[in-house]
Write an enzyme that holds these catalytic residues in place. Structure first.
Site, short mmCIF file in Angstrom:
data_model
loop_
_atom_site.label_atom_id
_atom_site.label_comp_id
_atom_site.label_asym_id
_atom_site.label_seq_id
_atom_site.Cartn_x
_atom_site.Cartn_y
_atom_site.Cartn_z
N GLU A 25 0.84 -1.19 0.00
CA GLU A 25 0.00 0.00 0.00
C GLU A 25 0.88 1.24 0.00
O GLU A 25 2.07 1.18 0.35
CB GLU A 25 -0.85 -0.06 1.28
CG GLU A 25 -1.78 1.11 1.49
CD GLU A 25 -2.77 0.87 2.63
OE1 GLU A 25 -2.61 -0.12 3.38
OE2 GLU A 25 -3.70 1.67 2.76
N ASN A 172 -12.34 -1.20 -0.59
CA ASN A 172 -11.59 -1.87 0.48
C ASN A 172 -12.18 -1.46 1.82
O ASN A 172 -12.43 -0.28 2.06
CB ASN A 172 -10.12 -1.43 0.45
CG ASN A 172 -9.37 -1.84 1.72
OD1 ASN A 172 -9.05 -3.00 1.90
ND2 ASN A 172 -9.13 -0.89 2.62
N GLU A 173 -12.41 -2.42 2.68
CA GLU A 173 -12.91 -2.16 4.04
C GLU A 173 -14.00 -1.09 4.01
O GLU A 173 -13.94 -0.09 4.73
CB GLU A 173 -11.76 -1.78 4.98
CG GLU A 173 -10.76 -2.92 5.14
CD GLU A 173 -9.84 -2.81 6.35
OE1 GLU A 173 -9.79 -1.75 6.98
OE2 GLU A 173 -9.17 -3.81 6.66
N TYR A 247 -6.08 -9.72 11.05
CA TYR A 247 -4.71 -9.54 11.53
C TYR A 247 -4.55 -10.21 12.88
O TYR A 247 -5.49 -10.25 13.68
CB TYR A 247 -4.41 -8.05 11.69
CG TYR A 247 -4.20 -7.31 10.39
CD1 TYR A 247 -2.95 -7.28 9.78
CD2 TYR A 247 -5.25 -6.66 9.76
CE1 TYR A 247 -2.76 -6.61 8.58
CE2 TYR A 247 -5.07 -5.99 8.56
CZ TYR A 247 -3.81 -5.96 7.97
OH TYR A 247 -3.61 -5.30 6.78
N GLU A 303 -5.82 -9.38 3.32
CA GLU A 303 -4.95 -8.77 4.34
C GLU A 303 -4.85 -9.72 5.52
O GLU A 303 -5.86 -10.04 6.14
CB GLU A 303 -5.49 -7.40 4.79
CG GLU A 303 -5.40 -6.36 3.70
CD GLU A 303 -5.76 -4.94 4.15
OE1 GLU A 303 -5.58 -4.64 5.35
OE2 GLU A 303 -6.21 -4.16 3.29
N GLN A 352 2.39 -6.44 5.12
CA GLN A 352 2.53 -6.03 3.75
C GLN A 352 3.93 -6.41 3.30
O GLN A 352 4.80 -6.64 4.11
CB GLN A 352 2.30 -4.54 3.63
CG GLN A 352 0.88 -4.11 4.06
CD GLN A 352 0.55 -2.67 3.67
OE1 GLN A 352 1.35 -1.98 3.05
NE2 GLN A 352 -0.62 -2.23 4.05
O1 AHR Z 1 -2.60 -2.89 6.24
C1 AHR Z 1 -2.89 -1.75 6.95
C2 AHR Z 1 -4.36 -1.39 6.93
O2 AHR Z 1 -5.10 -2.37 7.59
C3 AHR Z 1 -5.02 -1.31 5.58
O3 AHR Z 1 -4.83 -0.09 4.96
C4 AHR Z 1 -6.46 -1.51 5.89
O4 AHR Z 1 -7.17 -2.08 4.81
C5 AHR Z 1 -6.43 -2.37 7.13
O5 AHR Z 1 -7.25 -1.88 8.12
#
Ligand code: AHR
Length: 501
Positions: A25, A172-173, A247, A303, A352
């Site tokens: 990103e 996205n999101e 995550y 992600e 990332q």
């Molecule tokens: O990867 C960091 C952020 O995490 C991304 O921009 C977003 O899509 C997610 O919340």
């Protein structure tokens, strides 16, 4: 002795190479400094792409790269990033560190990077703050081969022939940074926006990814699938994929914890939270199954990875973190889970690629190091394009706190394109080695090679000591008769075994 049984006659699905995909990103030093050298910077590059980094990534056989975000995607206006560099708009990256984004890395540069990496591209469009026309024109700009305003503009900017876009994300999101929408509202917008994400070239289908849930927001999956499918079940709701973001925050969102300083309790807590991925995929899939019985829509985990407190002394908006053997385990566990779900999980993108979150590469000026996560990807690459085999490992529960108990071992096994059986095994214990007996039914195991990433749980690479963690040869596997082998897997390690059959 723990038994790992493999039945090579039962193929459970094709492992899409994209399961080992990446995400980069406009965030911190991911693109600028990590991948791309700005004019005037003195780092070896071809057309702006750092050659040390490109070389290291090629070794991983990176299958696909997602760009430009993340949250950045829903405030990215692609026309700001084309044409002569000196005319490109400068803006503040409000999400990530409030720094100036000069748009010197845009569509042409992204396509050049994918070309150099030899990987597929995954472009994420803007629904949150972009218009339908803007999205339509971006796709036309990239893919239309004929007379049109956007194809002409592309030619004027130095690229006569169109690119092939492999994957396109429609927002996205959008439940959060991409517009704070309720699921039914997003699904309505999805139906509208995706209409104009056209296949301009006959025979080339653009794989469309709808925005999926945050972690365990099953209501989102229900709302999006329900609304999108209601109108067009025969077109599988106009989508090819539905994303999922999860995550591993070891200490929770508020106090995520340090990348380098953690105790055994936090080790197990991290791995236990990582294993939650299994439940998330299973439960989101169950909702998708109600609408999409034929499994036409893939789960795209675009992600995933560890998210710690950023390294002391660095810009908090840059999300820069170190990477230890703990991250190697997180990578190995997740990749095993994705393999096991390859009938539904069609792509996954670690967050990332460079210098941000669970990166495979870290850079400091001209210097570059490969992280433990890099080395795990390097061992798992043999699963790309392979056939998942039926396998099962006996386990016991280990850990220090009831809430965060984990199985001592995870695994996945495939039949690779090289004709070998590849097994990847993780040992989640931070102190115990385990003896494993591998049994491959009705198969003669002619030879075996092994490799390992492991060691003390805090072990990591630094710019002064870049080879504390590397892939080492693992030749302690004994081949027995009748398709059997034994080994002892060291504590806190990930291994890859390749059996010639
Ligand atoms: O990867 C960091 C952020 O995490 C991304 O921009 C977003 O899509 C997610 O919340």
């Amino acid at each position: 002795m723990y038994k790992l049984c493999v039945n090579p006659r039962v193929h459970k699905g094709h492992i899409n190479p994209e399961i080992q995909g990446h995400f980069s990103e406009h965030l911190g030093r991911g693109i600028y400094e990590g991948l791309f050298v700005r004019e005037g910077d003195n780092i070896d590059n071809i057309n702006g792409m750092r050659q040390d980094v490109v070389k290291a990534l090629k070794e991983l056989k990176v299958p696909v790269l997602r760009w430009p975000g993340g949250c950045f995607a829903d405030e990215y206006h692609w026309k700001d990033g084309i044409g002569p560099k000196e005319n490109r708009k400068k803006m503040i990256n409000t999400h990530w560190g409030g720094v100036v984004e000069d748009n010197s890395f845009g569509t042409h540069e992204f396509m050049e990077l994918c070309d150099q990496l030899g990987c597929k591209n995954y472009v994420n469009g803007n629904v949150g703050s972009g218009t339908v026309q803007e999205m339509q024109e971006w796709v036309e700009y990239m893919t239309f081969d004929g007379v049109s305003p956007m194809a002409d503009l592309r030619e004027k900017n130095g690229h006569k022939s169109p690119w092939k876009v492999d994957y396109f994300g429609v927002g996205n999101e959008n439940w959060g940074c991409g517009g704070n929408m309720p699921p039914e509202y997003y699904a309505g917008l999805y139906r509208r926006y995706q209409t104009y994400v056209r296949d301009y070239k006959q025979g080339e289908h653009l794989f469309k990814v709808a925005c999926g849930a945050n972690v365990d927001d099953y209501n989102w999956t229900e709302g999006v699938m329900g609304t999108a499918f209601a109108q067009a079940p025969w077109m599988h709701g106009f989508m090819d994929g539905l994303s999922l973001h999860y995550y591993t925050h070891p200490g929770g969102w508020e106090h995520k914890g340090s990348a380098l300083e953690f105790d055994d309790k936090m080790w197990y807590q991290t791995l236990s939270k990582t294993l939650y991925m299994e439940e998330l995929i299973t439960r989101h899939q169950a909702i998708m199954d109600k609408y999409d019985k034929e499994h036409k829509v893939g789960i795209i985990v675009d992600e995933w990875g560890t998210w710690y407190d950023c390294e002391p002394g660095t810009n908090p908006g840059f999300l820069y973190q170190q990477n230890t053997i703990r991250d190697a385990l997180v990578a190995g566990i997740n990749l095993n889970i994705f393999n096991k779900h390859c009938d539904r999980v069609k792509m996954a993108n670690i967050a990332q690629m460079i210098n941000v979150l669970q990166a495979v590469i870290l850079t400091d000026g001209e210097r570059m190091i490969k992280t433990p996560t890099y080395h795990v990807f390097n061992m798992y690459k043999y699963h790309q394009d392979a056939e998942l085999l039926d396998s099962y490992v006996e386990t016991k529960k280990i850990g220090l706190v009831d809430e965060y108990m984990v199985p001592n071992l995870t695994e996945s096994v495939s039949l690779g394109t090289d004709g070998k059986i590849h097994a990847t095994i993780t040992n989640l214990s931070c102190e115990e080695n385990y003896d494993i007996n591998i049994s491959v039914a009705d198969t003669d195991l002619k030879s075996v090679t092994g490799e390992i990433v492991g060691g003390e749980i805090h072990l990591h690479n630094t710019f002064d000591e870049p080879e504390n963690v590397v892939v080492r040869k693992f030749d302690e596997v004994k081949l027995l008769e009748k398709g059997e082998a034994t080994l002892s897997i060291p504590a806190s390690s990930v291994i890859h075994l390749a059996f010639e059959i």
